[in-house]
Design an enzyme around this catalytic site. Structure first.
Site, PDB file in Angstrom:
ATOM      1  N   LYS A  75      -2.179  -1.457  -3.888  1.00  0.00           N
ATOM      2  CA  LYS A  75      -3.066  -0.300  -3.801  1.00  0.00           C
ATOM      3  C   LYS A  75      -2.253   0.977  -3.856  1.00  0.00           C
ATOM      4  CE  LYS A  75      -5.958   2.000  -0.474  1.00  0.00           C
ATOM      5  NZ  LYS A  75      -6.350   2.105   0.878  1.00  0.00           N
ATOM      6  N   LYS A 115       0.860  -1.182   0.000  1.00  0.00           N
ATOM      7  CA  LYS A 115       0.000   0.000   0.000  1.00  0.00           C
ATOM      8  C   LYS A 115       0.893   1.226   0.000  1.00  0.00           C
ATOM      9  CE  LYS A 115      -3.512   2.417   2.642  1.00  0.00           C
ATOM     10  NZ  LYS A 115      -4.511   2.339   3.704  1.00  0.00           N
TER      11      LYS A 115
END
Ligand code: PBG
Ligand code: ZN
Length: 305
Positions: A230, A177
């Site tokens: 992400k 992330k």
């Protein structure tokens, strides 16, 4: 017939932001077409999702009460805990994935517990994340998805779930992330912007890809069953190397900023919304994602025959 990549409903996950209260169904300004709603409104929302053939939702919660420790995150009757129960009663077969992080629950908006200097204390945060995860599992969550990026959280959450009798509840780890500006609209939607500083102490540098491989390897070692990259579109190369390197099911999150950019440009007539939606998800799939979390899930379902 010769198309190499196909988009289908059965790998889509729809994110829902749930706000504590009743009769709330409010539009999110920075994400046209998306809403914050209270648990009592959810049956209608999830029935619509299920009728469109989407198999899973990802829940985020906004509590009424925020404090420095984010204590509302692991209350038995907390907003996500309530939402899980409402959804399970309305549509038992819908897969309920819950995001685990503290930034929506802390008054300072950081993803963990802070010290006097305002730094996130990694290890103190782990205990809270474990309690949140266990409370979600107890409420009926099917998959626990830690998004905080604290070191060691997957292992601690795995132990807590196992000890609580939830050894069959899988963990979908937000493994790679990035500290991304594309989360902007979400932070407005979830009222979770940090009141000072940023998330660079725990989220990844957009410039790094070898680090993403290390993060994923560590999460798998600690017990992650599914892994995630992400955001999605600016990180297609990261999706590709992780898909090539690891066997675990790989999820990609087309985040709020990716959604809002397409919406905004389409509203001005600068791009064609539906074809941009399909092109972006096709690209994410082509890069190697098995599953895609996207606010466009209901629209994609309408667009594919
Ligand atoms: C919580 C969290 C965020 C998102 C998912 N979980 C925000 C952040 O890290 O600041 C972003 C989702 C999106 O932009 O759609 N940590
Ligand atoms: Zn967070």
């Amino acid at each position: 017939m010769v198309r190499e990549t196909r988009v289908s409903r059965d790998f889509l996950i729809y994110p829902i932001i749930v706000r504590e209260g009743t009769s709330i169904h409010e539009p999110i300004d920075a994400m046209p077409g998306q809403f914050r709603c209270s648990p009592d409104i959810l049956p209608g929302v999830v029935k619509d999702i299920t009728s469109k053939g989407i198999p899973a939702v990802l829940l985020f919660g906004i509590p009424r009460h925020k404090d420095a420790q984010g204590t509302s995150s692991h209350r038995k009757d907390g907003v996500v805990q309530q939402a899980i129960q409402v959804i399970k009663n309305a549509v038992p077969d819908l897969i309920v994935i819950t995001d685990v992080c503290l930034c929506e629950y802390t008054d300072h908006g950081h993803c963990g517990i802070l010290n006097e200097k305002g730094e996130v204390i990694n290890d103190d945060t782990l205990d809270v994340l474990a309690s949140v995860s266990l409370s979600h599992a107890k409420a009926g969550a099917d998959i626990i998805a830690p998004s905080d990026m604290m070191d060691g959280r997957v292992g601690v959450i795995r132990d807590a779930l196992d000890e609580g009798g939830y050894e069959h509840t899988p963990i979908l780890s937000y493994s790679a992330k990035y500290a991304s500006s594309y989360y902007g609209p979400f932070r407005e939607a979830a009222q979770s912007s940090p009141s000072f500083g940023d998330r660079k102490s725990h989220q990844m540098d957009p410039a790094n890809v070898r680090e993403a491989l290390r993060e994923v390897a560590l999460d798998i070692e600690e017990g992650a069953d599914l892994i995630m990259v992400k955001p999605a579109l600016p990180y297609l190369d990261v999706i590709r190397v992780i898909a090539d390197e690891f066997d675990e099911p790989l999820c990609a999150y087309q985040v709020s900023g990716e959604y809002s950019m397409i919406k905004a440009a389409a509203q001005r007539g600068w791009v064609d919304e539906d074809s941009c939606i399909m092109e972006s998800v096709t690209s994410i799939k082509r890069a190697g994602a098995d599953m895609i979390i996207t606010y466009f899930a209901p629209r994609i379902s309408e667009l594919i025959a």
